[in-house]
Design an enzyme around this catalytic site. Structure first.
Site, PDB file in Angstrom:
ATOM      1  N   HIS A  99     -53.383   0.120 -26.473  1.00 29.98           N
ATOM      2  CA  HIS A  99     -53.134  -0.142 -25.063  1.00 29.98           C
ATOM      3  C   HIS A  99     -53.771  -1.462 -24.655  1.00 29.98           C
ATOM      4  CE1 HIS A  99     -56.930   2.116 -25.181  1.00 29.98           C
ATOM      5  NE2 HIS A  99     -57.254   1.534 -24.035  1.00 29.98           N
ATOM      6  N   HIS A 101     -55.104  -3.634 -21.161  1.00 32.67           N
ATOM      7  CA  HIS A 101     -55.521  -3.556 -19.768  1.00 32.67           C
ATOM      8  C   HIS A 101     -55.130  -4.851 -19.072  1.00 32.67           C
ATOM      9  CE1 HIS A 101     -58.507  -0.228 -20.477  1.00 32.67           C
ATOM     10  NE2 HIS A 101     -58.453  -0.737 -21.699  1.00 32.67           N
TER      11      HIS A 101
END
Length: 114
Positions: A99, A101
């Site tokens: 992932h 951010h």
């Protein structure tokens, strides 16, 4: 599978989505560290940056294009933003699903002030 992000992709857990296509999903972080804090994930479970394969390149490209689009939509494209990918325990990765951010909405401090 017990991966929290996979459960979000499958709709088993709620999220506040900001972008979705066939390969990726982006949603608000539930513990934001900036006024704008969006997570971008591939829908395919990839544990970390270390496990990316040539077959994953399209999803990774889609993430980068989505970051640009969402940053503009959330009005942080002009003022600036940070993109972070943590890899592994010492890198600060808390969820074992690749992932990124997107952080913005204020002047961000140094990554590791010492």
């Amino acid at each position: 599978m017990s991966c929290i992000f996979c459960k979000i992709v499958e709709g088993e857990l709620p999220s506040k989505k900001v972008f979705e296509n066939e390969l990726i999903l982006a949603f608000h972080d539930i513990q934001p560290e900036a006024p704008v804090h969006i997570l971008f994930i591939p829908k395919k479970h990839i544990p970390s940056m270390n496990e990316i394969t040539p077959e994953d390149v399209e999803a990774i490209s889609e993430i980068h294009l989505a970051i640009k689009k969402v940053a503009k939509e959330l009005n942080v494209d002009e003022s600036g933003y940070r993109i972070v990918n943590n890899c592994g325990q010492n890198g600060g990765q808390l969820v074992p699903h690749l992932h990124y951010h997107l952080l913005g909405g204020e002047r961000l401090g140094r990554l590791n002030p010492k």
